[in-house]
Design a protein around this motif. Structure first.
Motif, PDB file in Angstrom:
ATOM      1  N   ILE A  21       0.859  -1.140   0.066  1.00  0.00           N
ATOM      2  CA  ILE A  21      -0.037   0.009   0.285  1.00  0.00           C
ATOM      3  C   ILE A  21       0.804   1.339  -0.147  1.00  0.00           C
ATOM      4  O   ILE A  21       0.640   2.162  -0.704  1.00  0.00           O
ATOM      5  CB  ILE A  21      -0.942   0.240   1.256  1.00  0.00           C
ATOM      6  CG1 ILE A  21      -2.244  -1.238   0.977  1.00  0.00           C
ATOM      7  CG2 ILE A  21      -1.591   1.463   1.437  1.00  0.00           C
ATOM      8  CD1 ILE A  21      -2.842  -1.508   2.411  1.00  0.00           C
ATOM      9  N   VAL A  92       2.181  -7.395   8.860  1.00  0.00           N
ATOM     10  CA  VAL A  92       1.111  -8.048   8.155  1.00  0.00           C
ATOM     11  C   VAL A  92       1.683  -9.489   7.591  1.00  0.00           C
ATOM     12  O   VAL A  92       1.862  -9.410   6.400  1.00  0.00           O
ATOM     13  CB  VAL A  92       0.559  -7.085   6.885  1.00  0.00           C
ATOM     14  CG1 VAL A  92      -0.850  -7.608   6.562  1.00  0.00           C
ATOM     15  CG2 VAL A  92       0.533  -5.737   7.207  1.00  0.00           C
ATOM     16  N   THR A 131      -2.550   4.047   8.904  1.00  0.00           N
ATOM     17  CA  THR A 131      -3.503   3.114   8.190  1.00  0.00           C
ATOM     18  C   THR A 131      -3.796   2.003   9.264  1.00  0.00           C
ATOM     19  O   THR A 131      -2.984   1.214   9.695  1.00  0.00           O
ATOM     20  CB  THR A 131      -2.466   2.285   7.269  1.00  0.00           C
ATOM     21  OG1 THR A 131      -1.819   3.159   6.395  1.00  0.00           O
ATOM     22  CG2 THR A 131      -3.259   1.562   6.201  1.00  0.00           C
ATOM     23  N   ASN A 221       2.616  -9.986  -0.838  1.00  0.00           N
ATOM     24  CA  ASN A 221       2.208  -9.532   0.622  1.00  0.00           C
ATOM     25  C   ASN A 221       0.786 -10.436   0.720  1.00  0.00           C
ATOM     26  O   ASN A 221       0.294 -11.262  -0.170  1.00  0.00           O
ATOM     27  CB  ASN A 221       1.585  -8.061   0.647  1.00  0.00           C
ATOM     28  CG  ASN A 221       0.367  -7.913   0.157  1.00  0.00           C
ATOM     29  OD1 ASN A 221       0.211  -8.191  -0.843  1.00  0.00           O
ATOM     30  ND2 ASN A 221      -0.574  -7.125   0.764  1.00  0.00           N
ATOM     31  N   THR A 223      -2.016 -10.374   0.964  1.00  0.00           N
ATOM     32  CA  THR A 223      -3.443 -10.082   0.161  1.00  0.00           C
ATOM     33  C   THR A 223      -3.332 -10.359  -1.295  1.00  0.00           C
ATOM     34  O   THR A 223      -4.466 -10.871  -1.865  1.00  0.00           O
ATOM     35  CB  THR A 223      -4.419  -8.956   0.576  1.00  0.00           C
ATOM     36  OG1 THR A 223      -3.091  -7.776   0.133  1.00  0.00           O
ATOM     37  CG2 THR A 223      -4.730  -8.951   2.036  1.00  0.00           C
TER      38      THR A 223
END
Ligand code: NDP
Length: 360
Positions: A21, A92, A131, A221, A223
């Protein structure tokens, strides 16, 4: 409170800049004319970005290595003279094995950058954007299964659930809730001293084309990796992440930048960033139809989502991003099918022929 509407000569600090992101946010800021200062834990991210995603903007990109974001004073140098801070860095990684491994960097990293900003940034600092996640909002243990979530909701159960029976996704959600709580508690405590706007952006599961690529698709990553697995022919349907609310990375980046550029409106606000529901089954169904020459997992076609519009399913929880739609002046964000198509086209451009599941 200052304004950051004119990009030239304004420095925006983006933490975790080499992330999926953050690298999008950084690229858009550079394209708009800002000076971007990015942080990462290692120096290698710097060379990676200026020889890749930020190649055309090397003269307006600055890099700061922050080896441990939890250390007090870690960001003291990085925040100096910046006009805005976008804090994305947080674990993450669903291979982590303890609640603390998620929560400590999430919470202490947030507090560390806020404390550095308070003392060392300078009077030109106008906004701080953090975020967060829908995982800080959704509390499936406490809310009814049809709850219509809004920015007023909080995940207050995840941490105790994760501490009792550890699973990485629940611990991740707990870390996002704890970090965002720490943010708003900090604001409440330091309000008179802290003269900048503070906002949180709370995305669902993010997809869309990356701009900074890892060395191979296996390192994507958390996702994008499931989209790669489906596209490249894994016969196992990836597990759904949370409630599978989806959002495209380009919309997520725009929302962060809108908060930077509208400090008066964004101050004190959190923004859900979702556009409906799309579990991995939706990616598999779309990609099977779009690429009939590829062998793509079937699963149970149509299960668990609305194929015609990818909106939330009646009788299930919903998280409608009305506040973000209004702020950005749109009726809907990028649809899931476009997000997935753009993602796999980006994979194919970067790693041509790497997906070997063409039917003979
Ligand atoms: P990435 O894994 O691509 O990026 C995560 C970034 O965080 C990396 O740049 C990494 O920096 C940094 N980071 C990870 N762990 C640590 C740590 N222990 N200490 C310091 N820095 C760390 O993930 P995303 O781009 O997907 O996520 C970015 C942010 O967006 C996170 O805050 C995440 O919670 C949030 N988010 C993501 C969603 C998604 O669907 N992807 C949805 C909702 C929220 P380094 O380069 O130093 O390794």
């Amino acid at each position: 409170m200052g304004s950051t509407t004119s990009p030239s000569d304004k420095i925006i600090l983006v933490t975790g800049i080499n992330g999926y992101i953050a690298s999008h946010i950084g690229l858009i800021l550079l394209q708009k004319g800002y000076i971007v200062r990015g942080t990462s834990r290692s120096e290698s991210a710097h060379a990676h970005l200026i020889s890749g995603a930020f190649k055309s903007f090397a003269d307006r990109y600055q890099h700061a290595v922050v080896p441990d974001i939890t250390a007090p004073g870690a960001f003291d140098d990085a925040v100096r003279s910046v006009h805005a801070i976008i804090h994305t860095a947080s674990p993450v990684d669903f291979t982590l094995t303890s609640v603390e491994a998620f929560i400590r960097p999430a919470v202490d990293g947030t507090l560390s950058i806020l404390n550095s900003a308070l003392v060392h940034a300078g009077p030109q600092l106008a906004s701080v954007v953090v975020t967060s996640s829908v995982a800080a909002v959704v509390d499936k243990w406490r809310q009814p299964p049809t709850h219509a979530y809004s920015e007023a909701d909080w995940n207050t159960s995840g941490e105790s659930v994760a501490r009792e029976t550890f699973t990485a996704p629940v611990a991740y959600g707990a870390s996002k809730a704890a970090a965002e709580r720490a943010l708003w508690d900090f604001v409440a405590t330091h309000e008179p001293a802290q003269r900048w706007s503070v906002s949180a952006v709370n995305p669902g599961v993010v997809t869309g084309p990356p701009v900074s690529f890892p060395e191979n698709p296996e390192k994507l990553n958390e996702t994008l990796a499931p989209i790669w697995r489906v596209y490249s022919g894994s016969q196992e349907m990836p597990p759904q992440i949370g409630g599978a609310s989806y959002i495209d990375v380009r919309d997520v980046a725009d929302m962060h930048i809108w908060c930077v550029e509208h400090p008066d409106q964004a101050n004190g606000q959190r923004y859900l960033m979702t556009n409906g529901k799309a579990p991995p089954q939706a990616a598999a169904d779309f990609l099977r139809e779009k690429f009939p020459d590829r062998d793509i997992v079937e699963g149970t076609p149509g299960l668990g989502y609305r194929k015609d519009d990818y909106w939330f399913v009646e009788g299930e929880p919903s998280l409608v991003a009305n506040k973000a739609y209004k702020a950005l002046g749109v009726e809907r964000f990028i649809r899931y099918d476009k997000s997935i198509l753009d993602t796999v086209e980006a994979f194919e451009r970067r790693w041509p022929g790497y997906a070997k599941n063409l039917k003979r």
